[in-house]
Scaffold this motif. Structure first.
Motif, PDB file in Angstrom:
ATOM      1  N   VAL A  43       0.825  -1.209   0.000  1.00  0.00           N
ATOM      2  CA  VAL A  43       0.000   0.000   0.000  1.00  0.00           C
ATOM      3  C   VAL A  43       0.864   1.267   0.000  1.00  0.00           C
ATOM      4  O   VAL A  43       0.348   2.371   0.103  1.00  0.00           O
ATOM      5  CB  VAL A  43      -0.977   0.025   1.195  1.00  0.00           C
ATOM      6  CG1 VAL A  43      -2.020  -1.073   1.037  1.00  0.00           C
ATOM      7  CG2 VAL A  43      -0.248  -0.104   2.532  1.00  0.00           C
ATOM      8  N   GLY A  44       2.176   1.083  -0.096  1.00  0.00           N
ATOM      9  CA  GLY A  44       3.054   2.231  -0.261  1.00  0.00           C
ATOM     10  C   GLY A  44       3.114   3.156   0.943  1.00  0.00           C
ATOM     11  O   GLY A  44       3.257   4.367   0.777  1.00  0.00           O
ATOM     12  N   GLY A  61       7.312   4.277  -8.836  1.00  0.00           N
ATOM     13  CA  GLY A  61       6.056   4.953  -9.104  1.00  0.00           C
ATOM     14  C   GLY A  61       5.869   6.118  -8.153  1.00  0.00           C
ATOM     15  O   GLY A  61       6.760   6.461  -7.368  1.00  0.00           O
ATOM     16  N   SER A  62       4.691   6.732  -8.220  1.00  0.00           N
ATOM     17  CA  SER A  62       4.463   7.931  -7.426  1.00  0.00           C
ATOM     18  C   SER A  62       3.014   7.999  -6.980  1.00  0.00           C
ATOM     19  O   SER A  62       2.157   7.251  -7.467  1.00  0.00           O
ATOM     20  CB  SER A  62       4.830   9.174  -8.221  1.00  0.00           C
ATOM     21  OG  SER A  62       4.048   9.230  -9.390  1.00  0.00           O
ATOM     22  N   GLY A  63       2.771   8.914  -6.050  1.00  0.00           N
ATOM     23  CA  GLY A  63       1.411   9.136  -5.570  1.00  0.00           C
ATOM     24  C   GLY A  63       0.827   7.889  -4.928  1.00  0.00           C
ATOM     25  O   GLY A  63       1.532   7.097  -4.306  1.00  0.00           O
ATOM     26  N   ALA A  64      -0.460   7.687  -5.104  1.00  0.00           N
ATOM     27  CA  ALA A  64      -1.160   6.581  -4.454  1.00  0.00           C
ATOM     28  C   ALA A  64      -0.713   5.225  -4.981  1.00  0.00           C
ATOM     29  O   ALA A  64      -0.936   4.211  -4.334  1.00  0.00           O
ATOM     30  CB  ALA A  64      -2.663   6.742  -4.656  1.00  0.00           C
ATOM     31  N   ASP A  65      -0.090   5.202  -6.156  1.00  0.00           N
ATOM     32  CA  ASP A  65       0.327   3.939  -6.748  1.00  0.00           C
ATOM     33  C   ASP A  65       1.767   3.566  -6.428  1.00  0.00           C
ATOM     34  O   ASP A  65       2.269   2.569  -6.936  1.00  0.00           O
ATOM     35  CB  ASP A  65       0.172   4.006  -8.273  1.00  0.00           C
ATOM     36  CG  ASP A  65      -1.281   4.086  -8.688  1.00  0.00           C
ATOM     37  OD1 ASP A  65      -2.140   3.551  -7.950  1.00  0.00           O
ATOM     38  OD2 ASP A  65      -1.563   4.690  -9.731  1.00  0.00           O
TER      39      ASP A  65
END
Ligand code: SF4
Length: 96
Positions: A43-44, A61-65
C-alpha cells in the motif's frame, strides 16, 4: 500476506536487476527474491523504507500507486525489520 512459496508457485520475469514473480491472478507480481515485495499487496506506506538500516528500498512509481522496490536486495543484512513493520505482510525476506 505474501505467498512464502512464491518461487515454486510463480514464474519469474525480470525488471532491471530484479526478478519479478508473476502468477495468472496477479497483475503486478512479487518484486525481488531475497527481499520480496508483493506489489499487489503493497500500500506504499513506506514503513519498510523508513526501517531498513541499509537502504535496500527505492520508491517505484508515485502518488497513491507508489510501491517499495527492493532495488538493492543484495545489500540486505537480514534484520527482518521490513517484514515486521509491513501492515499488509507484503514482504518476505529469505537469505539466498
Ligand atoms: Fe532492510 Fe532488514 Fe528488510 Fe533486509 S530485512 S531489506 S536489511 S529492513
Amino acid at each position: 500476506p505474501i505467498d512464502p512459496n512464491f518461487r515454486e508457485n510463480r514464474v519469474a520475469t525480470t525488471f532491471e536487476n530484479l526478478k519479478v514473480w508473476k502468477d495468472k491472478a496477479s497483475n503486478l507480481g512479487i518484486y525481488g527474491t531475497g527481499v520480496a515485495v508483493d506489489f499487489d499487496l503493497c500500500v506504499g506506506d513506506g514503513a519498510c523504507i523508513d526501517v531498513c538500516p541499509v537502504n535496500v528500498f527505492d520508491w517505484h512509481g508515485s502518488g497513491a500507486d507508489r510501491k517499495a522496490l527492493p532495488a538493492r536486495e543484495r545489500d540486505c543484512i537480514y534484520c527482518y525489520g521490513c517484514e515486521a513493520v509491513c501492515p499488509k505482510f507484503a514482504i518476505r525476506v529469505t537469505p539466498l
